[in-house]
Design an enzyme around this catalytic site. Structure first.
Site, PDB file in Angstrom:
ATOM      1  N   LYS A 199      -9.194  13.982   3.642  1.00 39.07           N
ATOM      2  CA  LYS A 199      -8.699  12.674   3.846  1.00 39.07           C
ATOM      3  C   LYS A 199      -7.660  12.962   4.843  1.00 39.07           C
ATOM      4  CE  LYS A 199      -6.706  14.028  -0.520  1.00 39.07           C
ATOM      5  NZ  LYS A 199      -6.781  12.605  -1.121  1.00 39.07           N
ATOM      6  N   ARG A 200      -7.074  11.835   5.313  1.00 42.74           N
ATOM      7  CA  ARG A 200      -5.950  11.927   6.545  1.00 42.74           C
ATOM      8  C   ARG A 200      -5.120  13.077   6.275  1.00 42.74           C
ATOM      9  NH1 ARG A 200      -6.214   8.143  10.818  1.00 42.74           N
ATOM     10  NH2 ARG A 200      -4.568   9.580  11.462  1.00 42.74           N
ATOM     11  N   THR A 228      -8.286   6.714  -3.001  1.00 43.36           N
ATOM     12  CA  THR A 228      -9.966   6.022  -3.096  1.00 43.36           C
ATOM     13  C   THR A 228     -10.877   7.268  -3.137  1.00 43.36           C
ATOM     14  OG1 THR A 228      -9.957   5.130  -0.955  1.00 43.36           O
ATOM     15  CG2 THR A 228      -9.592   3.711  -2.817  1.00 43.36           C
ATOM     16  N   LYS A 250       0.306  14.499   1.642  1.00 42.29           N
ATOM     17  CA  LYS A 250      -1.150  15.082   1.030  1.00 42.29           C
ATOM     18  C   LYS A 250      -1.230  16.240   0.809  1.00 42.29           C
ATOM     19  CE  LYS A 250      -3.396  10.597   2.973  1.00 42.29           C
ATOM     20  NZ  LYS A 250      -4.229  10.275   1.715  1.00 42.29           N
ATOM     21  N   HIS A 263       0.760  -1.200  -0.046  1.00 41.74           N
ATOM     22  CA  HIS A 263      -0.120  -0.151  -0.027  1.00 41.74           C
ATOM     23  C   HIS A 263       0.734   1.279  -0.089  1.00 41.74           C
ATOM     24  CE1 HIS A 263      -4.090  -1.316   0.403  1.00 41.74           C
ATOM     25  NE2 HIS A 263      -3.842  -2.470   1.036  1.00 41.74           N
ATOM     26  N   LYS A 284     -14.381   8.546  -5.270  1.00 39.07           N
ATOM     27  CA  LYS A 284     -15.578   9.119  -4.703  1.00 39.07           C
ATOM     28  C   LYS A 284     -16.265  10.145  -5.255  1.00 39.07           C
ATOM     29  CE  LYS A 284     -14.074   6.519  -0.589  1.00 39.07           C
ATOM     30  NZ  LYS A 284     -13.330   6.838   0.734  1.00 39.07           N
TER      31      LYS A 284
HETATM   32  C1  LIG Z   1     -12.298   7.004   0.995  1.00 42.70           C
HETATM   33  C2  LIG Z   1     -12.074   7.671   2.575  1.00 42.70           C
HETATM   34  C3  LIG Z   1     -10.627   7.733   2.768  1.00 42.70           C
HETATM   35  C4  LIG Z   1      -9.289   7.786   1.765  1.00 42.70           C
HETATM   36  O1  LIG Z   1      -9.377   8.999   1.178  1.00 42.70           O
HETATM   37  P1  LIG Z   1      -8.172   9.309   0.401  1.00 42.70           P
HETATM   38  O2  LIG Z   1      -8.302  10.554  -0.139  1.00 42.70           O
HETATM   39  O3  LIG Z   1      -7.966   8.175  -0.580  1.00 42.70           O
HETATM   40  O4  LIG Z   1      -6.860   9.492   1.274  1.00 42.70           O
HETATM   41  C5  LIG Z   1     -10.284   8.233   3.967  1.00 42.70           C
HETATM   42  N1  LIG Z   1     -11.310   8.374   4.968  1.00 42.70           N
HETATM   43  C6  LIG Z   1     -12.521   8.247   4.720  1.00 42.70           C
HETATM   44  C7  LIG Z   1     -13.434   8.187   5.653  1.00 42.70           C
HETATM   45  C8  LIG Z   1     -13.006   7.428   3.475  1.00 42.70           C
HETATM   46  O5  LIG Z   1     -14.266   7.770   3.325  1.00 42.70           O
END
Ligand SMILES: *Cc1c(COP(=O)(O)O)cnc(C)c1O
Length: 822
Positions: free
Chosen positions: A547-548, A655, A553, A359, A659
């Site tokens: 995101k985190r 991911t 990032k 990952h 979305k």
């Molecule tokens: C999809 C998702 C993530 C991952 O987000 P990235 O932008 O790919 O880091 C993290 N937290 C939650 C709650 C998510 O639904």
């Protein structure tokens, strides 16, 4: 109609009866939480019918089964998702309406099952949804943390972590399975004893501590196919309740220690995302759930099959990152010590059973356990790791005679450490990356030596997300609109979304699409007003980065750019500027100081900008507290712009990007992770791409980095923004508050190169891309077309496609159909 359970009158009666039996109350007196419980138990009863039918089918057909082992399952809420997948959501909503109960309010009572940090845990959850929906036998194996991901509060602009006591009202969907409880042992010593009967050596662990692992099963409902798989998460209990004779034998301390071990082992999820901390308790957690899961897996297999040498014909184990990699040695231990296989037989079984997903390439995330810790905690497992290593090193020396450098680079045991990724690669029959770019970097940079030695193992599986949660549940307006235009086939076959493409040229369809976006923006504005007390304008551009919080990032790049825009607006009040709302949501690991400073900076900028009446509300900055799956569903639905701005090469896939795309938000991003494939699907003209390429970044990194001071001293807009970190503009005159962020951009920091994430290097290119976003948005037809084409082009990014690829190329599972009980 799904089943007679969801006939309105039957269902209404079930709910009323549940309130009476659970709480000795009439429904009129029940609290919202009690109604949530009553509704959930009514839904669970219907699920159990299919769950049993599924187990019976598996029993009869004996399909090959995947055990998806993961330290994290970021499930979010279950009720709404279960109703969606049982295709009963609308019926239940109507039934509750007739009782004067709002399903949205009921759903809102459920705490998120936040048993994960971010992308990796959510991927595991999406995979379980897809496995069940596609009709494949699967177990999710994990830990039932008593406290999941902490709840985030923002106090005075700072993140405060609050414990997430998610089980306090009880979890209506779980079932405790005492009959599958298993002992897991830690520490002690190994005594070798010759066994006259087997003519082999027995390895006897003595003076160990142990805990009892007790599984809780959660149903994973497939979409409209009556398949219900199982997420099995493990709780820990002391092996014996307080034994009186323990006192007599002076084992009082040991009894207490075992109580403590049981209590602490599943107490809390480590809140680190993409970062390895090397804590002893973490290794205990890993071995705990892996050992328990493997013991039950073997037991189940042996009920049907005599020969464990053929385990791989019916079972495959996927390791989600290196976290469960101790499974390699534990499976060897069980096969050798318990099943009596020889080394070579056990190795053949193991290496045909386990597979590994990588990952990340970031060095700070690689798990390397100190040998003294590992061998003390898992003495027998360590012996096995030594033997795996010994044989592998021999093999390397045969292949590369005289090349000790290869041995140093590839061995499992080196420099006093156990390198878990190496064990996973050496034992795994498959090694996969999570997006095409990431896999190429693995093959040609990070894991080059392994790729050269065993190229056939390496493959790519680009991540995906489930459209059932992130469109059908999260965005019902858009889901209905899509269904009105192309039918509901997209729910199980997302490639059908491409049928929407012609609508991008249809003015009426575009208007409808943007009207739905507007309504979702109003819904989010209401949420933000209620939860943050900030008023935002749904007519403004919602520019979202959720995101985190992690330096790679680059939330810092985003907020520095906001500071730059603010300077521009202040300096040129006459300049045309389309109103923009910058929305952030992010948890920082509790111990990640710099990440927390960035949260403080975002909130400090928000404070200044949102309260400056002179800019007429042209700019707003919002930090959404406690970003998690449940509010994420609403955020994606409302987004205009998807910020995916990681330093190229650092984000393995992402991911969140998928979305947003699904919900019609174009990507503003770097050519990193799955962004590359998103652009390939939607066309570069329907995204906003900027910044260094991954090759360029890797090149700089291999040549000592770059000099950010050159940019700082030559670009006055950048210099001004960076200086504002130090001049008190956003800190009520405090010159120290953001000094560390300032230093991180310009100076060498504890061995780290200045600006190691290339923020200043990419700043101009980012600002230009942002300018293009504004220009595009100003042209409503053009924007609507782009947004719609993003939704229409998202077909590839369903986790159904990802899982089908895992099944076809790695797992080779059998497809199963389940007939509902009459
Ligand atoms: C999809 C998702 C993530 C991952 O987000 P990235 O932008 O790919 O880091 C993290 N937290 C939650 C709650 C998510 O639904």
């Amino acid at each position: 109609m799904y089943s007679k359970r969801f006939e309105k009158e039957t269902f209404k009666n079930d709910v009323k009866e549940n309130v009476r039996t659970l709480y000795r109350k009439e429904i009129e007196e029940a609290t919202p939480q009690q109604i949530f419980q009553a509704v959930s138990y009514a839904v669970k009863e219907a699920i159990v019918d299919d769950w049993l039918a599924t187990q019976k089918t598996y029993e009869k057909e004996d399909p090959k089964t995947v055990y998806y082992m993961s330290m994290e399952f970021l499930m979010g809420r279950a009720l709404g998702n279960n109703l969606i997948n049982m295709t009963a959501y609308k019926e239940v909503k109507e039934a509750l309406d007739e009782m004067g109960i709002d399903l949205n309010v009921v759903e809102d009572q459920e705490p998120d099952a936040a048993l994960g940090n971010g992308g990796l845990g959510r991927l595991a959850a999406c995979f379980l949804d897809s496995l069940a929906s596609l009709g494949y036998a699967a177990y999710g194996c994990g830990i039932r943390y008593r406290y999941g991901m902490f709840k985030q509060k923002i106090k005075d602009g700072y993140q405060v972590e609050v414990p997430d006591n998610w089980l306090k009202d009880g979890n209506p969907f779980e079932i405790r399975r005492d009959e599958y409880a298993k002992e897991v042992r830690f520490g002690g010593t190994i005594r070798v004893q010759y066994n006259e009967q087997t003519k082999k050596e027995d390895f006897i662990q003595e003076n160990y501590e142990s805990v009892l692992a007790i599984p809780y099963d959660m149903p994973i409902v497939g979409y409209g196919n009556h398949v219900v798989n199982t997420l099995r998460i493990w709780d820990a209990q002391a092996i014996t309740d307080f034994k009186l004779d323990a006192f007599d034998r002076g084992e009082y301390h040991k009894a207490i220690e075992q109580e403590n071990l049981a209590k602490t082992i599943v107490e809390v999820l480590y809140p680190n995302d993409n970062h390895y901390a090397g804590k002893e308790l973490r290794l205990k957690q890993q071995y705990f759930f892996v050992s328990a899961s493997l013991q039950v897996m073997l037991e189940k297999y042996k009920k049907k099959h005599k020969d464990v040498r053929k385990l791989y014909e019916k079972v495959t184990i996927q390791m989600n990152d290196t976290h469960p990699t101790v499974a390699v040695a534990e499976l060897m231990r069980l096969l050798i010590d318990q099943e009596g296989l020889g080394w070579d037989e056990a190795w053949e079984v193991t290496t045909k059973t386990v597979a590994y997903t990588n990952h990340t390439i970031m060095s700070e995330a690689l798990e390397k356990w100190p040998i003294d810790l590992f061998s003390r905690l898992l003495p027998r497992v360590y012996q096995i790791v030594q033997e795996i290593n010994r044989r592998f090193v021999e093999q390397v020396r045969r292949m590369y005679p005289g090349n000790e450098d290869k041995v140093r680079k590839m061995a499992i045991l080196m420099d006093g450490q156990v390198r878990m990724a190496h064990m996973a690669i050496i034992a795994g029959y498959s090694v996969n990356g999570v997006a095409r770019l990431h896999t190429e970097i693995l093959k040609h940079q990070e894991l080059k030596d392994f790729y050269e030695m065993m190229p056939e193992k390496f493959n790519n599986k680009t991540n995906g997300i489930t459209q059932r949660r992130f469109l059908l549940h999260g965005n019902p307006l858009l889901a209905d609109w899509v269904t009105d235009h192309i039918g509901d086939g997209w729910i199980t076959d997302l490639s059908q979304m491409s049928k929407l493409k012609p609508l991008a040229d249809d003015p009426k369809a575009r208007a409808e699409f943007m009207d739905i976006k507007y309504k979702n923006k109003e819904r989010l504005a209401k949420y933000i007003l209620e939860h943050n007390g900030v008023e935002i304008d749904p007519r403004s551009i919602y520019d979202v980065q959720v995101k985190r919080l992690h330096e790679y990032k680059r939330q810092l790049l985003n907020i520095l750019h906001v500071m730059y825009l603010y300077n521009q607006i202040k300096e040129h009040p006459e300049m045309s500027f389309y109103p923009r709302t910058f929305i952030f949501g992010a948890k920082a690991s509790a111990g990640y100081v710099r990440a927390k400073e960035i949260i403080k900076l975002i909130n400090s900028v928000a404070d200044v900008v949102n309260n400056d009446l002179s800019i007429n509300g042209k700019l707003k900055v919002v930090f959404i507290e406690d970003y998690r799956v449940s509010n994420a569903e609403w955020i994606f639905a409302a987004a205009d712009v998807s910020e995916q701005i990681s330093t190229a090469s650092k984000e393995a896939s992402g991911t969140g990007n998928m979305k947003f795309m699904l919900n019609g938000a174009p990507t503003l991003g770097t050519m990193d992770g799955a962004n590359v494939e998103i652009v390939e699907e939607v066309g570069i003209e329907n995204a906003f791409i900027f910044g260094l390429s991954s090759d360029e970044v890797i090149n700089y990194e291999n040549n000592g980095g770059y000099n950010p001071q050159e940019i700082y001293f030559n670009d006055w807009d950048i210099k001004r923004v960076v200086d504002q970190l130090m001049d008190g503009t956003y800190s009520h005159g405090d010159h120290e508050m953001f000094r560390d962020l300032y230093n991180s951009l310009l100076n060498t920091q504890g061995g780290d190169r200045p600006d190691r994430y290339f923020i200043l290097k990419d700043f101009r290119s980012y600002a230009e891309a942002q300018k293009k976003v504004e220009e595009a948005y100003k042209d409503p037809d053009r924007w609507a077309k782009m947004a719609l084409l993003n939704t229409a082009s998202c077909g590839k990014f369903t986790s159904d496609r990802t899982i089908q690829e895992y099944v076809d190329n790695i797992w080779k599972l059998d497809y199963v159909t389940v007939k509902p009980e009459a």
